[in-house]
Design a protein around this motif. Structure first.
Motif, PDB file in Angstrom:
ATOM      1  N   GLN A  75      39.002  24.691  32.981  1.00  0.00           N
ATOM      2  CA  GLN A  75      37.910  25.605  33.384  1.00  0.00           C
ATOM      3  C   GLN A  75      37.657  25.668  34.997  1.00  0.00           C
ATOM      4  OE1 GLN A  75      34.187  24.823  31.314  1.00  0.00           O
ATOM      5  NE2 GLN A  75      33.037  25.320  32.926  1.00  0.00           N
ATOM      6  N   LEU A  76      37.895  24.668  35.621  1.00  0.00           N
ATOM      7  CA  LEU A  76      37.644  24.634  37.038  1.00  0.00           C
ATOM      8  C   LEU A  76      38.823  25.598  37.812  1.00  0.00           C
ATOM      9  CD1 LEU A  76      36.434  23.897  39.801  1.00  0.00           C
ATOM     10  CD2 LEU A  76      37.963  22.098  40.146  1.00  0.00           C
ATOM     11  N   ASP A  77      40.067  25.553  37.294  1.00  0.00           N
ATOM     12  CA  ASP A  77      41.349  26.437  37.629  1.00  0.00           C
ATOM     13  C   ASP A  77      40.827  27.990  37.566  1.00  0.00           C
ATOM     14  OD1 ASP A  77      43.893  26.717  38.716  1.00  0.00           O
ATOM     15  OD2 ASP A  77      44.566  27.170  36.506  1.00  0.00           O
ATOM     16  N   SER A  78      40.276  28.068  36.061  1.00  0.00           N
ATOM     17  CA  SER A  78      40.059  29.639  35.847  1.00  0.00           C
ATOM     18  C   SER A  78      38.829  30.056  36.576  1.00  0.00           C
ATOM     19  CB  SER A  78      39.495  29.582  34.369  1.00  0.00           C
ATOM     20  OG  SER A  78      38.943  30.873  33.993  1.00  0.00           O
ATOM     21  N   ALA A  79      37.902  29.377  37.152  1.00  0.00           N
ATOM     22  CA  ALA A  79      36.916  29.783  38.023  1.00  0.00           C
ATOM     23  C   ALA A  79      37.469  30.044  39.409  1.00  0.00           C
ATOM     24  CB  ALA A  79      35.855  28.641  38.287  1.00  0.00           C
ATOM     25  N   ALA A  80      38.505  29.032  39.932  1.00  0.00           N
ATOM     26  CA  ALA A  80      39.138  29.425  41.284  1.00  0.00           C
ATOM     27  C   ALA A  80      39.995  30.595  41.088  1.00  0.00           C
ATOM     28  CB  ALA A  80      39.946  28.268  41.543  1.00  0.00           C
ATOM     29  N   ASN A  81      40.449  30.967  39.974  1.00  0.00           N
ATOM     30  CA  ASN A  81      41.442  32.091  39.835  1.00  0.00           C
ATOM     31  C   ASN A  81      40.486  33.391  40.062  1.00  0.00           C
ATOM     32  OD1 ASN A  81      44.149  31.056  39.716  1.00  0.00           O
ATOM     33  ND2 ASN A  81      43.712  30.575  37.645  1.00  0.00           N
ATOM     34  N   ASN A  82      39.389  33.236  39.540  1.00  0.00           N
ATOM     35  CA  ASN A  82      38.308  34.550  39.468  1.00  0.00           C
ATOM     36  C   ASN A  82      37.814  34.551  40.945  1.00  0.00           C
ATOM     37  OD1 ASN A  82      38.366  34.831  36.561  1.00  0.00           O
ATOM     38  ND2 ASN A  82      36.531  33.487  36.502  1.00  0.00           N
ATOM     39  N   VAL A  83      37.778  33.504  41.880  1.00  0.00           N
ATOM     40  CA  VAL A  83      37.323  33.690  42.975  1.00  0.00           C
ATOM     41  C   VAL A  83      38.601  34.234  43.954  1.00  0.00           C
ATOM     42  CG1 VAL A  83      36.754  32.444  45.061  1.00  0.00           C
ATOM     43  CG2 VAL A  83      35.647  31.941  43.082  1.00  0.00           C
ATOM     44  N   LYS A  84      39.610  33.722  43.718  1.00  0.00           N
ATOM     45  CA  LYS A  84      40.911  34.291  44.399  1.00  0.00           C
ATOM     46  C   LYS A  84      41.067  35.868  44.028  1.00  0.00           C
ATOM     47  CE  LYS A  84      43.482  29.951  44.331  1.00  0.00           C
ATOM     48  NZ  LYS A  84      44.516  29.304  43.437  1.00  0.00           N
ATOM     49  N   SER A  85      40.893  36.307  43.042  1.00  0.00           N
ATOM     50  CA  SER A  85      40.927  37.666  42.640  1.00  0.00           C
ATOM     51  C   SER A  85      40.057  38.562  43.462  1.00  0.00           C
ATOM     52  CB  SER A  85      40.749  37.783  41.169  1.00  0.00           C
ATOM     53  OG  SER A  85      39.699  38.018  40.655  1.00  0.00           O
ATOM     54  N   LEU A  86      39.068  38.198  44.108  1.00  0.00           N
ATOM     55  CA  LEU A  86      37.900  38.970  44.604  1.00  0.00           C
ATOM     56  C   LEU A  86      38.556  39.323  46.146  1.00  0.00           C
ATOM     57  CD1 LEU A  86      34.756  36.703  44.232  1.00  0.00           C
ATOM     58  CD2 LEU A  86      35.417  38.715  42.921  1.00  0.00           C
ATOM     59  N   SER A  87      38.486  40.631  46.259  1.00  0.00           N
ATOM     60  CA  SER A  87      38.722  41.180  47.589  1.00  0.00           C
ATOM     61  C   SER A  87      37.790  40.577  48.643  1.00  0.00           C
ATOM     62  CB  SER A  87      38.864  42.743  47.946  1.00  0.00           C
ATOM     63  OG  SER A  87      37.704  42.961  47.548  1.00  0.00           O
ATOM     64  N   ALA A  88      38.155  40.389  49.923  1.00  0.00           N
ATOM     65  CA  ALA A  88      37.165  39.741  51.072  1.00  0.00           C
ATOM     66  C   ALA A  88      37.486  40.786  52.162  1.00  0.00           C
ATOM     67  CB  ALA A  88      37.458  38.475  51.165  1.00  0.00           C
ATOM     68  N   PRO A  89      37.138  41.935  52.368  1.00  0.00           N
ATOM     69  CA  PRO A  89      37.323  42.708  53.387  1.00  0.00           C
ATOM     70  C   PRO A  89      36.750  42.400  54.651  1.00  0.00           C
ATOM     71  CG  PRO A  89      36.104  43.741  51.979  1.00  0.00           C
ATOM     72  CD  PRO A  89      36.209  42.766  51.228  1.00  0.00           C
ATOM     73  N   ASP A  92      33.098  37.734  57.037  1.00  0.00           N
ATOM     74  CA  ASP A  92      31.951  36.817  56.464  1.00  0.00           C
ATOM     75  C   ASP A  92      32.402  36.557  55.152  1.00  0.00           C
ATOM     76  OD1 ASP A  92      30.363  36.670  58.694  1.00  0.00           O
ATOM     77  OD2 ASP A  92      28.912  38.069  58.132  1.00  0.00           O
ATOM     78  N   GLU A  93      33.112  37.632  54.188  1.00  0.00           N
ATOM     79  CA  GLU A  93      33.158  37.562  53.028  1.00  0.00           C
ATOM     80  C   GLU A  93      34.392  36.653  52.824  1.00  0.00           C
ATOM     81  OE1 GLU A  93      33.741  41.605  51.804  1.00  0.00           O
ATOM     82  OE2 GLU A  93      31.844  41.800  50.895  1.00  0.00           O
ATOM     83  N   GLN A  94      35.491  36.558  53.665  1.00  0.00           N
ATOM     84  CA  GLN A  94      36.794  35.755  53.784  1.00  0.00           C
ATOM     85  C   GLN A  94      35.986  34.468  53.857  1.00  0.00           C
ATOM     86  OE1 GLN A  94      39.061  37.304  57.048  1.00  0.00           O
ATOM     87  NE2 GLN A  94      39.703  39.213  55.691  1.00  0.00           N
ATOM     88  N   LYS A  95      35.248  34.268  54.802  1.00  0.00           N
ATOM     89  CA  LYS A  95      34.489  32.797  55.016  1.00  0.00           C
ATOM     90  C   LYS A  95      34.140  32.299  53.778  1.00  0.00           C
ATOM     91  CE  LYS A  95      32.248  29.707  58.047  1.00  0.00           C
ATOM     92  NZ  LYS A  95      32.546  28.554  57.230  1.00  0.00           N
ATOM     93  N   LEU A  96      33.078  33.086  53.254  1.00  0.00           N
ATOM     94  CA  LEU A  96      32.669  32.581  51.856  1.00  0.00           C
ATOM     95  C   LEU A  96      33.534  32.383  50.778  1.00  0.00           C
ATOM     96  CD1 LEU A  96      30.110  31.844  50.375  1.00  0.00           C
ATOM     97  CD2 LEU A  96      29.912  34.597  49.782  1.00  0.00           C
ATOM     98  N   ARG A  97      34.473  33.142  50.808  1.00  0.00           N
ATOM     99  CA  ARG A  97      35.683  33.001  49.734  1.00  0.00           C
ATOM    100  C   ARG A  97      36.210  31.648  50.102  1.00  0.00           C
ATOM    101  NH1 ARG A  97      40.225  37.185  48.707  1.00  0.00           N
ATOM    102  NH2 ARG A  97      40.963  36.096  50.645  1.00  0.00           N
ATOM    103  N   ASP A  98      36.964  31.360  51.172  1.00  0.00           N
ATOM    104  CA  ASP A  98      37.434  30.196  51.834  1.00  0.00           C
ATOM    105  C   ASP A  98      36.723  28.996  51.470  1.00  0.00           C
ATOM    106  OD1 ASP A  98      39.509  31.847  52.359  1.00  0.00           O
ATOM    107  OD2 ASP A  98      39.222  31.863  54.516  1.00  0.00           O
ATOM    108  N   ASP A  99      35.412  28.945  51.845  1.00  0.00           N
ATOM    109  CA  ASP A  99      34.388  27.952  51.709  1.00  0.00           C
ATOM    110  C   ASP A  99      34.391  27.328  50.163  1.00  0.00           C
ATOM    111  OD1 ASP A  99      33.864  27.684  54.272  1.00  0.00           O
ATOM    112  OD2 ASP A  99      31.971  28.764  54.193  1.00  0.00           O
ATOM    113  N   VAL A 100      34.382  28.457  49.226  1.00  0.00           N
ATOM    114  CA  VAL A 100      34.108  28.253  47.878  1.00  0.00           C
ATOM    115  C   VAL A 100      35.448  27.728  47.460  1.00  0.00           C
ATOM    116  CG1 VAL A 100      34.192  29.304  45.584  1.00  0.00           C
ATOM    117  CG2 VAL A 100      32.409  30.022  47.307  1.00  0.00           C
ATOM    118  N   LEU A 101      36.565  28.287  47.809  1.00  0.00           N
ATOM    119  CA  LEU A 101      37.947  27.710  47.291  1.00  0.00           C
ATOM    120  C   LEU A 101      38.260  26.203  47.777  1.00  0.00           C
ATOM    121  CD1 LEU A 101      40.232  30.878  47.499  1.00  0.00           C
ATOM    122  CD2 LEU A 101      39.244  29.767  45.565  1.00  0.00           C
TER     123      LEU A 101
END
Length: 159
Positions: A75-89, A92-101
């Motif tokens: 379940q955690l792996d699936s959640a991580a894959n969902n986050v990885k699929s988000l673009s981060a232009p 701030d968005e890149q930092k947030l995505r990186d913090d989550v990952l």
């Protein structure tokens, strides 16, 4: 305007609409798009904590506990894959995505340790060990990972 020109105008308008719709599908990691994966991760780590706690109290078997932890890792792996699929232009968005990952990596490490500890043979009284003594450090690690995830969710305005 000829029939051909009208047809081309309609086609171009349809194409522009389609491009706009498709570009909105690749959303950035906003609070709303991260809410599902973060809540899935929180649910996974809390379920793993419960599996370890139940095993420490000898209310479940090692097989059931390790299976639960393994399912929660998926379940955690699936959640991580969902986050990885988000673009981060933006940065701030890149930092947030990186913090989550990064937080998901910490949680995943704790859950792997839990799964492995739950699957390991537990020494009985004749070995001078109890299952809870082997699982206590794992439980602490899971709680630390859960607290880190909770702090990130609070920071992102998700609870």
């Amino acid at each position: 305007m000829s029939s051909f020109q009208r047809h081309m105008a309609v086609m171009l308008l349809a194409l522009a609409t389609l491009v706009g719709a498709l570009s909105s599908c690749s959303q950035g990691p906003s609070d709303k798009s991260l809410e599902g994966p973060l809540k899935d991760a929180a649910s996974a780590v809390r379920t793993t904590i419960m599996a370890v706690d139940l095993r420490m109290k000898e209310h479940t078997t090692a097989a059931a506990g390790s299976t639960a932890a393994d399912d929660m890792l998926k379940q955690l792996d699936s959640a991580a894959n969902n986050v990885k699929s988000l673009s981060a232009p933006t940065q701030d968005e890149q930092k947030l995505r990186d913090d989550v990952l990064a937080t998901f990596t910490t949680v995943s490490r704790a859950m792997i340790h839990a799964r492995d500890a739950l699957a390991a043979p537990q020494g009985g009284p004749e070995a001078g060990q109890t299952g809870s003594s082997n699982l206590a450090p794992v439980l602490d690690e899971l709680h630390d990972a859960s607290n880190q995830l909770d702090a990130l969710m609070t920071k992102a305005g998700i609870q």
